[in-house]
Write an enzyme that holds these catalytic residues in place. Structure first.
Site, PDB file in Angstrom:
ATOM      1  N   GLY A 339       0.816  -1.215   0.000  1.00 30.25           N
ATOM      2  CA  GLY A 339       0.000   0.000   0.000  1.00 30.25           C
ATOM      3  C   GLY A 339       0.851   1.267   0.000  1.00 30.25           C
ATOM      4  O   GLY A 339       1.911   1.311  -0.617  1.00 30.25           O
ATOM      5  N   GLU A 363      21.211  -5.340 -22.415  1.00 29.26           N
ATOM      6  CA  GLU A 363      21.659  -6.595 -23.051  1.00 29.26           C
ATOM      7  C   GLU A 363      20.593  -7.165 -23.985  1.00 29.26           C
ATOM      8  O   GLU A 363      20.404  -8.384 -24.073  1.00 29.26           O
ATOM      9  CB  GLU A 363      22.103  -7.625 -22.002  1.00 29.26           C
ATOM     10  CG  GLU A 363      23.396  -7.191 -21.326  1.00 29.26           C
ATOM     11  CD  GLU A 363      24.137  -8.291 -20.603  1.00 29.26           C
ATOM     12  OE1 GLU A 363      24.065  -9.446 -21.037  1.00 29.26           O
ATOM     13  OE2 GLU A 363      24.784  -7.974 -19.604  1.00 29.26           O
TER      14      GLU A 363
HETATM   15  C1  LIG Z   1      21.587   1.203 -17.261  1.00 26.85           C
HETATM   16  C2  LIG Z   1      22.098   0.750 -18.581  1.00 26.85           C
HETATM   17  C3  LIG Z   1      23.309   0.064 -18.644  1.00 26.85           C
HETATM   18  C4  LIG Z   1      23.834  -0.328 -19.880  1.00 26.85           C
HETATM   19  N1  LIG Z   1      25.080  -0.915 -19.943  1.00 26.85           N
HETATM   20  C5  LIG Z   1      25.653  -1.146 -21.149  1.00 26.85           C
HETATM   21  C6  LIG Z   1      27.014  -1.590 -21.257  1.00 26.85           C
HETATM   22  O1  LIG Z   1      27.690  -1.813 -20.249  1.00 26.85           O
HETATM   23  N2  LIG Z   1      27.561  -1.752 -22.485  1.00 26.85           N
HETATM   24  C7  LIG Z   1      26.847  -1.517 -23.622  1.00 26.85           C
HETATM   25  O2  LIG Z   1      27.406  -1.682 -24.709  1.00 26.85           O
HETATM   26  N3  LIG Z   1      25.532  -1.099 -23.569  1.00 26.85           N
HETATM   27  C8  LIG Z   1      24.946  -0.904 -22.365  1.00 26.85           C
HETATM   28  N4  LIG Z   1      23.639  -0.447 -22.285  1.00 26.85           N
HETATM   29  C9  LIG Z   1      22.890  -0.230 -23.510  1.00 26.85           C
HETATM   30  C10 LIG Z   1      21.726  -1.213 -23.705  1.00 26.85           C
HETATM   31  O3  LIG Z   1      22.223  -2.465 -24.071  1.00 26.85           O
HETATM   32  C11 LIG Z   1      20.781  -0.593 -24.736  1.00 26.85           C
HETATM   33  O4  LIG Z   1      20.128   0.484 -24.094  1.00 26.85           O
HETATM   34  C12 LIG Z   1      19.759  -1.581 -25.265  1.00 26.85           C
HETATM   35  O5  LIG Z   1      20.385  -2.553 -26.076  1.00 26.85           O
HETATM   36  C13 LIG Z   1      18.652  -0.891 -26.094  1.00 26.85           C
HETATM   37  O6  LIG Z   1      19.207   0.000 -27.011  1.00 26.85           O
HETATM   38  P1  LIG Z   1      18.672   1.523 -27.090  1.00 26.85           P
HETATM   39  O7  LIG Z   1      18.651   2.030 -25.708  1.00 26.85           O
HETATM   40  O8  LIG Z   1      19.490   2.247 -28.090  1.00 26.85           O
HETATM   41  O9  LIG Z   1      17.184   1.391 -27.582  1.00 26.85           O
HETATM   42  P2  LIG Z   1      16.673   1.269 -29.121  1.00 26.85           P
HETATM   43  O10 LIG Z   1      17.466   0.221 -29.810  1.00 26.85           O
HETATM   44  O11 LIG Z   1      16.616   2.612 -29.710  1.00 26.85           O
HETATM   45  O12 LIG Z   1      15.220   0.719 -28.887  1.00 26.85           O
HETATM   46  C14 LIG Z   1      14.118   1.538 -28.514  1.00 26.85           C
HETATM   47  C15 LIG Z   1      12.864   0.690 -28.506  1.00 26.85           C
HETATM   48  O13 LIG Z   1      12.647   0.142 -29.819  1.00 26.85           O
HETATM   49  C16 LIG Z   1      12.510  -1.276 -29.719  1.00 26.85           C
HETATM   50  N5  LIG Z   1      13.035  -1.910 -30.917  1.00 26.85           N
HETATM   51  C17 LIG Z   1      14.241  -1.710 -31.497  1.00 26.85           C
HETATM   52  N6  LIG Z   1      14.379  -2.504 -32.583  1.00 26.85           N
HETATM   53  C18 LIG Z   1      13.242  -3.217 -32.673  1.00 26.85           C
HETATM   54  C19 LIG Z   1      12.753  -4.210 -33.586  1.00 26.85           C
HETATM   55  N7  LIG Z   1      13.505  -4.659 -34.588  1.00 26.85           N
HETATM   56  N8  LIG Z   1      11.508  -4.712 -33.381  1.00 26.85           N
HETATM   57  C20 LIG Z   1      10.754  -4.290 -32.340  1.00 26.85           C
HETATM   58  N9  LIG Z   1      11.154  -3.352 -31.458  1.00 26.85           N
HETATM   59  C21 LIG Z   1      12.368  -2.834 -31.614  1.00 26.85           C
HETATM   60  C22 LIG Z   1      13.308  -1.660 -28.469  1.00 26.85           C
HETATM   61  O14 LIG Z   1      12.913  -2.908 -27.964  1.00 26.85           O
HETATM   62  C23 LIG Z   1      12.964  -0.507 -27.551  1.00 26.85           C
HETATM   63  O15 LIG Z   1      11.728  -0.754 -26.946  1.00 26.85           O
HETATM   64  C24 LIG Z   1      23.088  -0.084 -21.060  1.00 26.85           C
HETATM   65  C25 LIG Z   1      21.857   0.591 -20.975  1.00 26.85           C
HETATM   66  C26 LIG Z   1      21.374   1.024 -19.767  1.00 26.85           C
HETATM   67  C27 LIG Z   1      20.076   1.779 -19.733  1.00 26.85           C
END
Ligand SMILES: Cc1cc2nc3c(=O)[nH]c(=O)nc-3n(C[C@H](O)[C@H](O)[C@H](O)COP(=O)(O)OP(=O)(O)OC[C@H]3O[C@@H](n4cnc5c(N)ncnc54)[C@H](O)[C@@H]3O)c2cc1C
Length: 384
Positions: A339, A363
């Site tokens: 709550g 990831e």
């Molecule tokens: C706290 C944190 C720690 C991280 N640590 C690391 C790290 O140590 N090293 C590293 O390299 N990266 C790291 N990342 C990056 C992380 O892996 C990415 O944020 C993640 O892979 C998503 O990429 P993006 O944020 O660019 O989102 P985008 O790729 O722009 O995606 C945005 C939205 O579109 C959707 N989407 C994209 N493509 C498709 C598709 N083909 N079909 C349907 N939906 C889709 C996604 O699911 C999401 O909902 C980290 C991120 C965060 C927030």
């Protein structure tokens, strides 16, 4: 088929649980506020093998395998998601890439200090304009004489603020999107490498997340990690293993939410009895317990496949997808059970919920996991 943990794994779980209850849990709220895990704690974690869960024993690692790593991730996340995420990037991604692709000389040079926790590792794949479509990265590495020169920017890099070592993926050929990327080992003090200010994140706040920039960063030719142009293929292997850790981390967060909700619901009385005696709340807890058990089993299946040298591509995607989504739900339901008190920072559920949401994104997002699973199903059908 045996669902009991082997004796040494039960002992690992008990030891990790005790350490986390004493050394991590009591500080989790504070680290969430300050955005920093003290170096003293990291040193203690190094002494107990938590900073080298996957590295081989002859290189100062604890060599726990993927099942052992899954157990460690769950126990750390039960107390603090941010500390568990720091470990996931350090053990699973940075050291994981070295284990997948580095030559013996590179492993001997870098793994011992990482495994002892004397140096923190990070893994740089994501860029400002490439996340899910990771192979669209723009960072470039060019061979000039005996040196690689790296230029580009990475985004959202866990541990980047304090890392001594960066595994960096960069384009080395334009001939193929996925087979034109290589990985490199870059030491922190290399001129031209800089990190930006920490992201002001919603959750996982104890772990730092920063942009990392490379401006004419020159590294020796021998710091290529793995085969030239095959860095993205190695990256997929690293992620296949890393997703088991994120799944297990999610299980730990969900378990934390459930255990805290049960404890509160036994104490809190409304309508003349403890609220846990209201059947609607019991059903919410029953669903949580069932989903947590299912998620843990999926994670362990994927871990055991890896430990026996088999691929776990689909199982890793399934465990991360399922565990991260049930974790967010468990945390939200735990807040509901508590709550108004659950909605405050006096209780841990809101922190667990903020931490859990990251597991649906990092990831490979849930959408990407569904793509991986569906692609595999389509392949199977084609073969059938
Ligand atoms: C706290 C944190 C720690 C991280 N640590 C690391 C790290 O140590 N090293 C590293 O390299 N990266 C790291 N990342 C990056 C992380 O892996 C990415 O944020 C993640 O892979 C998503 O990429 P993006 O944020 O660019 O989102 P985008 O790729 O722009 O995606 C945005 C939205 O579109 C959707 N989407 C994209 N493509 C498709 C598709 N083909 N079909 C349907 N939906 C889709 C996604 O699911 C999401 O909902 C980290 C991120 C965060 C927030």
């Amino acid at each position: 088929m045996d669902f009991d943990l082997p004796e040494e794994m039960s002992a690992l779980r008990e030891m990790t649980r005790r350490f986390c209850a004493e050394e991590i849990g009591p500080h989790a709220r504070e680290w969430d506020r300050t955005g920093e895990i003290p170096m003293d704690t990291i040193k203690k974690m190094g002494e107990l093998g938590f900073m080298g869960t996957l590295a081989p024993a002859d290189l100062d690692g604890a060599e726990l395998g993927y099942l052992g790593n899954a157990i460690v991730m769950e126990e750390f996340a039960r107390q603090c998601g941010g500390t568990a995420l720091m470990l996931a990037a350090h053990n699973g991604l940075c050291q994981g890439h070295l284990l997948v692709a580095a030559n013996d000389e590179q492993k001997k040079k870098y793994l011992p200090a990482l495994a002892r926790g004397e140096m923190i590792g990070s893994w740089c794949l994501t860029e400002p304009s490439s996340g899910s479509d990771a192979a669209a990265l723009k960072t470039r590495a060019e061979l000039r004489g005996d040196e690689w020169v790296i230029n580009g920017s990475k985004m959202f890099i866990t541990n980047g603020d304090r890392a001594g070592l960066f595994i960096v993926t960069a384009r080395t050929s334009d001939e193929s999107k996925t087979k034109g990327i290589s990985a490199f080992i870059v030491e922190r003090d290399t001129p031209g490498l800089s990190t930006g200010i920490k992201e002001d994140k919603m959750g996982m706040r104890a772990s730092d997340t920063v942009p990392v920039n490379f401006e004419n960063v020159k590294i020796p030719r021998e710091n290529l990690c793995g085969e030239l142009n095959m860095g993205f293929i190695d990256t997929l292997k690293v992620l296949e293993r890393g997703r088991i850790a994120i799944g297990s981390l999610s299980v730990g967060l969900a378990r934390g939410a459930m255990e805290e909700a049960v404890a509160y619901a036994k104490e809190r009385e409304q309508f003349g009895k403890p609220i846990i005696q209201h059947q609607m709340l019991q059903f919410m807890l029953a669903d949580m317990a069932t989903q947590i058990d299912a998620a843990r089993l999926l994670c362990r299946k994927a871990a055991l496949l890896q430990d026996s040298g088999q691929s776990s591509e689909i199982e890793s995607a399934m465990c991360k997808l399922f565990a991260s989504e049930i974790a967010t739900k468990a945390c939200l339901d735990a807040i509901q059970i508590c709550g108004g008190y659950g909605y405050t920072k006096d209780m841990p559920m809101e922190r667990l919920m903020r931490d859990a949401k990251l597991c649906e994104i990092g990831e490979g997002s849930s959408q990407v996991q569904r793509l991986v699973i569906a692609r595999k199903l389509l392949d199977l059908r084609k073969g059938a």
